[in-house]
Design an enzyme around this catalytic site. Structure first.
Site, PDB file in Angstrom:
ATOM      1  N   LYS A 108      68.946  26.107  44.270  1.00  0.00           N
ATOM      2  CA  LYS A 108      68.319  25.927  45.527  1.00  0.00           C
ATOM      3  C   LYS A 108      67.075  26.477  45.801  1.00  0.00           C
ATOM      4  CE  LYS A 108      69.638  24.586  50.054  1.00  0.00           C
ATOM      5  NZ  LYS A 108      70.205  24.908  51.302  1.00  0.00           N
ATOM      6  N   GLU A 135      60.102  31.429  55.523  1.00  0.00           N
ATOM      7  CA  GLU A 135      60.990  32.009  54.690  1.00  0.00           C
ATOM      8  C   GLU A 135      60.181  32.195  53.237  1.00  0.00           C
ATOM      9  OE1 GLU A 135      65.409  32.181  55.898  1.00  0.00           O
ATOM     10  OE2 GLU A 135      64.939  30.113  55.050  1.00  0.00           O
ATOM     11  N   LEU A 166      71.932  26.749  61.946  1.00  0.00           N
ATOM     12  CA  LEU A 166      73.330  26.647  61.147  1.00  0.00           C
ATOM     13  C   LEU A 166      74.401  27.305  62.287  1.00  0.00           C
ATOM     14  CD1 LEU A 166      72.885  27.634  57.655  1.00  0.00           C
ATOM     15  CD2 LEU A 166      73.951  25.712  58.619  1.00  0.00           C
ATOM     16  N   GLY A 167      74.012  28.443  63.115  1.00  0.00           N
ATOM     17  CA  GLY A 167      74.916  29.213  63.801  1.00  0.00           C
ATOM     18  C   GLY A 167      75.570  28.187  64.714  1.00  0.00           C
TER      19      GLY A 167
HETATM   20  N1  LIG Z   1      69.123  24.626  59.481  1.00  0.00           N
HETATM   21  C1  LIG Z   1      69.728  24.173  58.227  1.00  0.00           C
HETATM   22  O1  LIG Z   1      69.865  23.012  58.417  1.00  0.00           O
HETATM   23  C2  LIG Z   1      69.923  24.986  56.897  1.00  0.00           C
HETATM   24  C3  LIG Z   1      70.170  24.529  55.924  1.00  0.00           C
HETATM   25  C4  LIG Z   1      70.584  25.350  54.866  1.00  0.00           C
HETATM   26  C5  LIG Z   1      70.309  26.399  54.608  1.00  0.00           C
HETATM   27  N2  LIG Z   1      69.602  27.301  55.846  1.00  0.00           N
HETATM   28  C6  LIG Z   1      69.418  28.501  55.907  1.00  0.00           C
HETATM   29  O2  LIG Z   1      69.993  29.181  56.896  1.00  0.00           O
HETATM   30  C7  LIG Z   1      69.397  30.334  57.372  1.00  0.00           C
HETATM   31  C8  LIG Z   1      69.383  30.125  58.942  1.00  0.00           C
HETATM   32  O3  LIG Z   1      68.533  28.912  59.279  1.00  0.00           O
HETATM   33  P1  LIG Z   1      68.467  28.273  60.795  1.00  0.00           P
HETATM   34  O4  LIG Z   1      67.905  26.872  60.524  1.00  0.00           O
HETATM   35  O5  LIG Z   1      69.939  28.127  61.248  1.00  0.00           O
HETATM   36  O6  LIG Z   1      67.494  29.577  61.456  1.00  0.00           O
HETATM   37  P2  LIG Z   1      67.089  29.231  62.926  1.00  0.00           P
HETATM   38  O7  LIG Z   1      67.306  27.955  63.697  1.00  0.00           O
HETATM   39  O8  LIG Z   1      65.853  30.040  63.180  1.00  0.00           O
HETATM   40  O9  LIG Z   1      68.370  30.316  63.554  1.00  0.00           O
HETATM   41  C9  LIG Z   1      68.580  31.742  63.477  1.00  0.00           C
HETATM   42  C10 LIG Z   1      69.000  32.261  64.519  1.00  0.00           C
HETATM   43  O10 LIG Z   1      69.140  33.674  64.537  1.00  0.00           O
HETATM   44  C11 LIG Z   1      68.622  34.403  65.448  1.00  0.00           C
HETATM   45  N3  LIG Z   1      68.345  36.071  65.299  1.00  0.00           N
HETATM   46  C12 LIG Z   1      67.618  36.396  64.348  1.00  0.00           C
HETATM   47  N4  LIG Z   1      67.852  37.856  64.360  1.00  0.00           N
HETATM   48  C13 LIG Z   1      68.777  38.126  65.640  1.00  0.00           C
HETATM   49  C14 LIG Z   1      69.314  39.039  65.862  1.00  0.00           C
HETATM   50  N5  LIG Z   1      68.923  40.461  65.612  1.00  0.00           N
HETATM   51  N6  LIG Z   1      70.177  39.082  67.054  1.00  0.00           N
HETATM   52  C15 LIG Z   1      70.529  37.955  67.589  1.00  0.00           C
HETATM   53  N7  LIG Z   1      70.168  36.780  67.009  1.00  0.00           N
HETATM   54  C16 LIG Z   1      69.113  36.940  66.058  1.00  0.00           C
HETATM   55  C17 LIG Z   1      67.110  33.595  65.800  1.00  0.00           C
HETATM   56  O11 LIG Z   1      66.566  34.119  67.154  1.00  0.00           O
HETATM   57  P3  LIG Z   1      65.010  34.217  67.366  1.00  0.00           P
HETATM   58  O12 LIG Z   1      64.710  32.696  67.025  1.00  0.00           O
HETATM   59  O13 LIG Z   1      65.080  34.551  68.797  1.00  0.00           O
HETATM   60  O14 LIG Z   1      64.823  35.111  66.412  1.00  0.00           O
HETATM   61  C18 LIG Z   1      67.555  32.342  65.640  1.00  0.00           C
HETATM   62  O15 LIG Z   1      68.236  31.849  66.994  1.00  0.00           O
HETATM   63  C19 LIG Z   1      68.161  30.250  56.694  1.00  0.00           C
HETATM   64  O16 LIG Z   1      68.123  31.219  55.938  1.00  0.00           O
HETATM   65  C20 LIG Z   1      67.963  28.664  56.222  1.00  0.00           C
HETATM   66  O17 LIG Z   1      67.055  28.653  55.205  1.00  0.00           O
HETATM   67  C21 LIG Z   1      69.618  26.280  57.368  1.00  0.00           C
END
Ligand SMILES: NC(=O)c1ccc[n+]([C@@H]2O[C@H](COP(=O)([O-])OP(=O)(O)OC[C@H]3O[C@@H](n4cnc5c(N)ncnc54)[C@H](OP(=O)(O)O)[C@@H]3O)[C@@H](O)[C@H]2O)c1
Length: 293
Positions: A180, A262, A13-14
């Protein structure tokens, strides 16, 4: 341009936010490592574009950003915010993008600045060190759990919309988060346990357990006074399963990659709510025990 935004967490997402917003909103993406390489976005239509986004580490965060989008997984939010709090103004607004209903009430209560929650149906996944695949278009609703900060929600929604991520301010974010969560609770643990795509839940081997999960979730939702979807919980969840039959849910992807899931953010609030209302939820308890954490 308004004060730069920070995006905390350079995962799916980021990176999606960073790539889509780049060129429209000053920003920096905070990851585990800094990088000078461009982000490469693949759109749902299959186009690829490069985006020069400042990719920094926490220590280099601007002291007074316009706001911070928190895009870590739920279980990483509080540790990440504790660290970031040492670098930015204490009253900086936050937008929490997590699924579930675990960190949102706690951060809303404890953070000194305004806190918005986002509920998004955008879908994205990372591709290598610099890539982000925007898998499917969706909508993002933004709001504050205490019904405050409507102007901030409207302004963030407008900026997201202009960047191709349709956003809407809303006054019912609590209901949207729980809705959700309910769908995620019925789908994600089961597909992660059995390592199947969402559509596999229609199999006669899984159907009765999914139905039993939905029934207990519906009971907890009623006790929490969360209005059911118009179609009712069962039709709603089976509709999502049908519409996403080919998808690998995020919890399944986490299990396959050996990452923490999660589970607590999704099943934890249901267990806590059940306990608060004195409800027996044996199906959810077994599901929680069976789900990889
Ligand atoms: N992806 C989707 O399409 C989507 C859609 C709807 C909702 N969401 C929700 O959005 C949230 C994020 O999902 P995501 O899929 O984007 O997760 P993700 O791909 O795992 O991304 C999270 C990122 O945050 C980093 N991070 C964690 N702690 C950190 C810290 N202290 N300093 C710097 N970076 C840090 C992680 O790095 P490391 O891996 O090194 O820990 C990882 O790169 C979740 O709650 C998910 O349920 C996601």
């Amino acid at each position: 341009m308004a004060a730069p935004w920070l995006i905390l967490g350079a995962g799916s997402l980021g990176r999606l936010l960073a790539a889509r917003l780049s060129g429209r909103q000053a920003l920096a993406l905070i990851g585990r490592r800094a990088s000078v390489r461009a982000l490469n976005l693949t759109t749902p239509e299959g186009r690829t574009t490069d985006h020069a986004v400042p990719r920094i580490v926490m220590a280099d965060a601007l002291y007074r950003p316009g706001l911070v989008h928190v895009t870590t997984k739920s279980h990483a939010v509080e540790t990440a915010l504790e660290e970031l709090a040492g670098h930015i103004a204490a009253d900086t607004p936050l937008v929490l993008w997590q699924n579930g209903f675990q960190v949102q009430p706690r951060v809303t209560r404890d953070w000194l600045g305004p806190v918005l929650c986002a509920v998004t149906s955008e879908g994205a996944y990372v591709d290598g060190e610099d890539g982000i695949v925007h898998a499917g278009h969706g909508t993002t609703h933004l709001g504050n759990l205490d019904g405050e900060h409507a102007a901030l929600a409207t302004s963030v929604a407008r900026t997201l919309s202009a960047a191709g991520l349709p956003g809407r301010a809303c006054d019912d974010i609590r209901r949207r988060l729980w809705h959700k969560l309910a769908v995620n609770a019925a789908i994600n643990p089961m597909v992660a346990i059995h390592r199947i795509r969402n559509g596999g839940l229609r199999d006669p081997a899984h159907r009765p357990r999914v139905a039993a999960i939905i029934a207990e979730v519906a009971t907890v939702m009623a006790a929490e006074r969360i209005e059911p979807p118009q179609a009712g919980w069962s039709a709603h969840v089976w509709g999502v399963i049908e519409a996403t039959a080919g998808n690998r849910a995020s919890m399944l992807q986490d299990v396959l990659a050996g990452r923490p899931t999660e589970r607590e953010a999704i099943l934890g609030p249901l267990r806590e709510a059940a306990a608060r209302h004195g409800l027996e939820t044996p199906v959810l308890e077994t599901l929680w025990r069976d789900t990889p954490s």
